[in-house]
Enzyme design. Sequence first.
Site, short mmCIF file in Angstrom:
data_model
loop_
_atom_site.label_atom_id
_atom_site.label_comp_id
_atom_site.label_asym_id
_atom_site.label_seq_id
_atom_site.Cartn_x
_atom_site.Cartn_y
_atom_site.Cartn_z
N GLY A 1 31.09 -38.45 6.01
CA GLY A 1 30.55 -37.55 6.94
C GLY A 1 29.01 -38.76 7.23
N GLY B 1 21.74 -41.68 9.15
CA GLY B 1 21.25 -42.97 8.97
C GLY B 1 21.33 -44.00 8.62
N PHE B 2 21.68 -44.50 7.18
CA PHE B 2 21.75 -45.25 6.81
C PHE B 2 23.10 -45.33 6.05
CE2 PHE B 2 16.92 -44.23 7.12
CZ PHE B 2 16.74 -45.22 7.91
N ASP C 1 12.55 -33.09 2.54
CA ASP C 1 13.11 -33.14 4.00
C ASP C 1 13.45 -32.35 4.08
OD1 ASP C 1 13.75 -33.97 6.12
OD2 ASP C 1 15.53 -35.18 5.41
N1 LIG Z 1 28.59 -34.80 -1.97
C1 LIG Z 1 29.19 -34.78 -0.81
N2 LIG Z 1 30.12 -34.07 -0.44
C2 LIG Z 1 30.80 -33.89 0.38
N3 LIG Z 1 30.40 -34.56 1.68
C3 LIG Z 1 29.24 -34.83 1.60
C4 LIG Z 1 28.35 -34.83 0.58
N4 LIG Z 1 27.27 -35.68 0.22
C5 LIG Z 1 27.07 -35.82 1.73
N5 LIG Z 1 28.17 -35.25 2.13
C6 LIG Z 1 28.36 -35.12 4.13
O1 LIG Z 1 27.97 -36.49 4.65
C7 LIG Z 1 26.93 -36.09 5.32
C8 LIG Z 1 25.62 -37.35 5.55
O2 LIG Z 1 25.04 -36.94 4.17
P1 LIG Z 1 23.41 -37.37 3.58
O3 LIG Z 1 22.93 -36.37 4.43
O4 LIG Z 1 23.81 -37.36 2.58
O5 LIG Z 1 23.26 -38.52 3.85
P2 LIG Z 1 21.74 -39.27 5.01
O6 LIG Z 1 22.81 -41.27 5.05
O7 LIG Z 1 20.65 -38.70 3.72
O8 LIG Z 1 21.74 -38.63 6.08
P3 LIG Z 1 20.90 -38.02 7.20
O9 LIG Z 1 20.18 -39.83 7.73
O10 LIG Z 1 21.02 -37.12 8.32
O11 LIG Z 1 19.54 -37.76 6.45
C9 LIG Z 1 26.48 -34.67 5.22
O12 LIG Z 1 26.07 -34.48 6.49
C10 LIG Z 1 27.67 -34.39 4.60
O13 LIG Z 1 28.61 -33.89 6.30
#
Ligand SMILES: Nc1ncnc2c1ncn2[C@@H]1O[C@H](COP(=O)(O)OP(=O)(O)OP(=O)(O)O)[C@@H](O)[C@H]1O
Length: 368
Positions: free
Chosen positions: A71, A74-75, A190
Amino acid sequence: MENKRFRLENPLEKRFQCLTCGNLVLFASEDLHSRVVKSCFDCFTKEMTNIPEFTRGEVIDGRWKVDRLLGMGGFGAVFLVTDTKDVESAMKYALKTEYVSQSHNLKQEVYVLKLATQHNRQHFCRFVHAGIGENRPEKAFYLVMTLIGHTLEKLHKVCGRFTLPCALSVGMQCLTAIEEIHSIGFLHRDVKPENFAVSKEDESRVIIIDFGLCRQYLDEKGRIRLPRPIVGFRGTVRYAPMSSHLRREPSRKCDLETWFYQQVELTKGSLPWRQAEKKDETGMFKERCRFGVGLDIFLGGCPRQYVEILRYIDQLGYYDEPDYNKIHNLLRMAMKCFGLTEKYDWVEAARKAEETAQLLRANGGLVV
Ligand SMILES: Nc1ncnc2c1ncn2[C@@H]1O[C@H](COP(=O)(O)OP(=O)(O)OP(=O)(O)O)[C@@H](O)[C@H]1O
């Protein structure tokens, strides 16, 4: 502002000097999937595409072998990896990564997850490892953690609307997860269905993720930090607490208020302000949903205990320690009133699908 690249010009006008392009710009929060960013639109868009890319088979930091992309946030990006130092177990992990120079939140995520793992908190992924790996054009921070299953947002979309026992069961677990994060000294800031997921091993256990916007609310002596006079908007507009709309310092109460909006959405299927486009409009909806017709529209169709929960959360103050148990009891009471027991719609659906498959197998492919 605390970000390295953006300087707050005037907090009341919400104008920023983007230190990447140097232009004076307005806060671009709602433009970008409701996430608060401290950049002008152009720089943020460039940043979105500038995230570490690892290819299948590549070994990060001499240890973590990349399987595929899981996945993107944002960053940064999240990859499925295996540990080359433990080939026997064939365990798979999630590796979250951000460029070192662009690292907004990953260091903090590492800190929170490590703390939760040390304190054996149950509603978190387990922290496995963190480090820096080589990547073009520069090095990338990474965090390795255990895998999660689907997020609540995805399950909510797939299942349509959750049944009441499912919404209540999920709500209780999310509440415990929030209590756990508060117990290690952090606010999540959040809370939303995208930031809860089910555990990979046990699909009836809910896990809280994404600690990028967390804030420590206790100082080094364990006292509650003094509130700042004005605070930039954080979180996701749809679920943001009233204090965020008013630019006030958030507290434990605010995570609960946010949880409550999510709880109503999971119970009813949607929130009255789902169509609202502007932050202020959403704030106004939230204000009105507390009395009279607004309250009827907001909580109509929910167990009556929800009104009591809302009233309880609303009367909490910045320094108050929430009585999580009181909210749990009200949710339990709602279960009891309707004669319900703990249930997870996706587990039920999987069980039914398995029963059908067994019947098909037993009858040579035909259900009789
Ligand atoms: N521990 C994990 N196991 C499997 N997939 C994960 C895990 N952590 C994150 N993901 C996948 O990666 C995506 C992005 O993760 P996360 O929301 O932690 O990232 P972010 O960069 O902080 O995102 P955002 O900018 O949307 O807040 C999640 O929606 C999920 O699909």
